[in-house]
Design a protein around this motif. Sequence first.
Motif, PDB file in Angstrom:
ATOM      1  N   UNK A  94       0.829  -1.199   0.000  1.00  0.00           N
ATOM      2  CA  UNK A  94       0.000   0.000   0.000  1.00  0.00           C
ATOM      3  C   UNK A  94       0.868   1.256   0.000  1.00  0.00           C
ATOM      4  N   UNK A  95       0.227   2.396  -0.419  1.00  0.00           N
ATOM      5  CA  UNK A  95       0.919   3.691  -0.417  1.00  0.00           C
ATOM      6  C   UNK A  95      -0.026   4.740   0.162  1.00  0.00           C
ATOM      7  N   UNK A  96       0.479   5.569   1.078  1.00  0.00           N
ATOM      8  CA  UNK A  96      -0.298   6.648   1.677  1.00  0.00           C
ATOM      9  C   UNK A  96       0.496   7.932   1.510  1.00  0.00           C
ATOM     10  N   UNK A  97      -0.072   8.917   0.788  1.00  0.00           N
ATOM     11  CA  UNK A  97       0.716  10.114   0.439  1.00  0.00           C
ATOM     12  C   UNK A  97       0.893  11.113   1.567  1.00  0.00           C
ATOM     13  N   UNK A  98       0.125  10.993   2.661  1.00  0.00           N
ATOM     14  CA  UNK A  98       0.188  12.000   3.730  1.00  0.00           C
ATOM     15  C   UNK A  98       1.102  11.519   4.856  1.00  0.00           C
ATOM     16  N   UNK A  99       1.763  12.489   5.484  1.00  0.00           N
ATOM     17  CA  UNK A  99       2.679  12.156   6.573  1.00  0.00           C
ATOM     18  C   UNK A  99       1.942  12.299   7.907  1.00  0.00           C
ATOM     19  N   UNK A 100       1.158  11.258   8.243  1.00  0.00           N
ATOM     20  CA  UNK A 100       0.396  11.276   9.488  1.00  0.00           C
ATOM     21  C   UNK A 100       0.401   9.878  10.099  1.00  0.00           C
ATOM     22  N   UNK A 101      -0.500   9.658  11.052  1.00  0.00           N
ATOM     23  CA  UNK A 101      -0.515   8.360  11.742  1.00  0.00           C
ATOM     24  C   UNK A 101      -0.854   7.214  10.787  1.00  0.00           C
ATOM     25  N   UNK A 102      -1.689   7.454   9.790  1.00  0.00           N
ATOM     26  CA  UNK A 102      -2.033   6.393   8.837  1.00  0.00           C
ATOM     27  C   UNK A 102      -0.829   5.960   8.003  1.00  0.00           C
ATOM     28  N   UNK A 103       0.105   6.876   7.800  1.00  0.00           N
ATOM     29  CA  UNK A 103       1.327   6.496   7.076  1.00  0.00           C
ATOM     30  C   UNK A 103       2.107   5.445   7.862  1.00  0.00           C
ATOM     31  N   UNK A 104       2.144   5.584   9.182  1.00  0.00           N
ATOM     32  CA  UNK A 104       2.819   4.581  10.007  1.00  0.00           C
ATOM     33  C   UNK A 104       2.083   3.234   9.931  1.00  0.00           C
ATOM     34  N   UNK A 105       0.746   3.278   9.919  1.00  0.00           N
ATOM     35  CA  UNK A 105      -0.031   2.044   9.786  1.00  0.00           C
ATOM     36  C   UNK A 105       0.263   1.350   8.465  1.00  0.00           C
ATOM     37  N   UNK A 106       0.298   2.140   7.377  1.00  0.00           N
ATOM     38  CA  UNK A 106       0.593   1.559   6.061  1.00  0.00           C
ATOM     39  C   UNK A 106       2.010   0.976   6.027  1.00  0.00           C
ATOM     40  N   UNK A 107       2.973   1.674   6.631  1.00  0.00           N
ATOM     41  CA  UNK A 107       4.353   1.166   6.649  1.00  0.00           C
ATOM     42  C   UNK A 107       4.429  -0.155   7.420  1.00  0.00           C
ATOM     43  N   UNK A 108       3.727  -0.240   8.571  1.00  0.00           N
ATOM     44  CA  UNK A 108       3.726  -1.489   9.336  1.00  0.00           C
ATOM     45  C   UNK A 108       3.044  -2.604   8.546  1.00  0.00           C
ATOM     46  N   UNK A 109       1.973  -2.240   7.840  1.00  0.00           N
ATOM     47  CA  UNK A 109       1.282  -3.245   7.022  1.00  0.00           C
ATOM     48  C   UNK A 109       2.183  -3.754   5.894  1.00  0.00           C
ATOM     49  N   UNK A 110       2.882  -2.855   5.236  1.00  0.00           N
ATOM     50  CA  UNK A 110       3.799  -3.278   4.164  1.00  0.00           C
ATOM     51  C   UNK A 110       4.944  -4.125   4.701  1.00  0.00           C
ATOM     52  N   UNK A 111       5.446  -3.769   5.902  1.00  0.00           N
ATOM     53  CA  UNK A 111       6.521  -4.568   6.506  1.00  0.00           C
ATOM     54  C   UNK A 111       6.017  -5.978   6.816  1.00  0.00           C
ATOM     55  N   UNK A 112       4.777  -6.075   7.316  1.00  0.00           N
ATOM     56  CA  UNK A 112       4.195  -7.397   7.565  1.00  0.00           C
ATOM     57  C   UNK A 112       4.078  -8.195   6.276  1.00  0.00           C
ATOM     58  N   UNK A 113       3.626  -7.548   5.209  1.00  0.00           N
ATOM     59  CA  UNK A 113       3.537  -8.252   3.929  1.00  0.00           C
ATOM     60  C   UNK A 113       4.879  -8.735   3.431  1.00  0.00           C
ATOM     61  N   UNK A 114       5.941  -7.917   3.644  1.00  0.00           N
ATOM     62  CA  UNK A 114       7.278  -8.327   3.214  1.00  0.00           C
ATOM     63  C   UNK A 114       7.758  -9.549   3.992  1.00  0.00           C
ATOM     64  N   UNK A 115       7.488  -9.553   5.298  1.00  0.00           N
ATOM     65  CA  UNK A 115       7.868 -10.718   6.109  1.00  0.00           C
ATOM     66  C   UNK A 115       7.115 -11.956   5.649  1.00  0.00           C
ATOM     67  N   UNK A 116       5.814 -11.794   5.396  1.00  0.00           N
ATOM     68  CA  UNK A 116       5.009 -12.940   4.951  1.00  0.00           C
ATOM     69  C   UNK A 116       5.481 -13.436   3.589  1.00  0.00           C
ATOM     70  N   UNK A 117       5.862 -12.506   2.700  1.00  0.00           N
ATOM     71  CA  UNK A 117       6.369 -12.924   1.387  1.00  0.00           C
ATOM     72  C   UNK A 117       7.656 -13.731   1.529  1.00  0.00           C
ATOM     73  N   UNK A 118       8.565 -13.257   2.374  1.00  0.00           N
ATOM     74  CA  UNK A 118       9.827 -13.984   2.564  1.00  0.00           C
ATOM     75  C   UNK A 118       9.579 -15.358   3.185  1.00  0.00           C
TER      76      UNK A 118
END
Length: 462
Positions: free
Chosen positions: A105-129
């Motif tokens: 996912x991508x979130x263009x704003x620098x707020x709390x939802x950006x941190x949620x999206x980053x954590x979600x993407x990190x989880x997806x990367x771990x699951x992919x590996x």
Amino acid sequence: MGDRNEEAGERPAPPQAARRPFRLSLLTRWSAMVGTLLTVGILIALALGHYFPGQPLLVLGVCLLCVVPLSVITIRSQLKPVMSLYRALAGTVTSYRDGDFSFSLHWPYDDELRELVAAHNALGEVLREQRLNLVQRELLLDTMVQNTPVAMLLVADAGPIVYANVAARHMLNAGRKLEGHRLADLLERSQAPLRDAVARGGDGLFTIGDGEDEEVFHLARRRFHLNGRRHELLLLRQLTLELRRQEVQTWKKVIRVISHELNNSLAPLTSLAHSGAELVRRGQTGRLPQILATIEERTRHLESFILGYARFAKLPAPRLQPHLWPGFVAHLAGQVTFQLAGTLPAGPAAFDAAQLEQALLNLLKNAHESGSPPGAVTLEIRQAQDMARIEVRDRGPGMSDTVLANALVPFYSTKRSGTGLGLALAREIAEAHGGRITLANRDGGGLAVTLLLPAEHAKDMT
């Protein structure tokens, strides 16, 4: 994923260094928006009050007509990317549940939802590996299983075959797939020794064919639960080549030992016979009794040697009968010296008295020949759960690791005049009774040889 990709797209996140405006939290943005709408409403009310004095209802109505649509449009414009992000999150979670971890996912704003999206993407990367590593391991395991010469069958409790490798397909179905077939139906078309081996249950050896076409197989079975259902794993391994190589090596060793023993006995006999004939020719018969006695002694030794091998090769199946330990030990004490340790079990045990006596005689004889003081050779018999534990101990030098590893192998001996059959015969007798034998060095020097025999048969016979 449809319209969820309008503003919160499922695409790799841009580099963190690119386009990082100053951080503006959700609370600040919404507070500013509400404050702005209130300010606009107040300004509109003040302006209308100036032009329409004394008409508060008209002012309120016009304010509402102006502010409410503006508020709705503003709030919808602010919530639209958030709702799109929520739909994207729901879609990626559904994809993760289905085993597809290729989204981010991508979130263009620098707020709390950006941190949620980053954590979600990190989880997806771990699951992919993890998924990639799991797929690689599964591929490696499947390659190993499919190419192993051991035939492998996984059978569900109800009867159908769940999994079979290439070796099993060639053995049971001419190379065709076995999954979905019932094992009982395949066994009906297979050869009788295989059917009998499966019907017996447990592990075991069976032979297919005769003469030069004889093939020896080992059947191993393991039961376990998989996905809440009972399954059984059958392993069929061909042992013909291994057994033939082992048979050749065994025969070579037997021939070497027998040849050595025969030469050691026949060479002196030949020399003594020639000496006796020469003494008779000279008329000097005074030494003949000594020569004949030596010939008799060597002949008896050779006879006992051959009988020992015959006894080992023709060990009959044990005839299990209940015996009381005091009577058995008393008879054994009349033939060899030992110290009885502990108290004998009061209950009977089922064993072949002649065979067990032969095994213990060999063990006690080895204990005396180890260099142990005669008084340190002990015999202890204990009842441990459903096993009878018989232990022969001495205070000799014990055994090295190499000797311990080979002591139970037939024909292996460290004694110059030993046949290497004493411990091997004891092992054969123990295993024929359904038990086993173990050897261990004792603390302080010496060896402990333990026979473990099942004792539950005695309960069935009494």
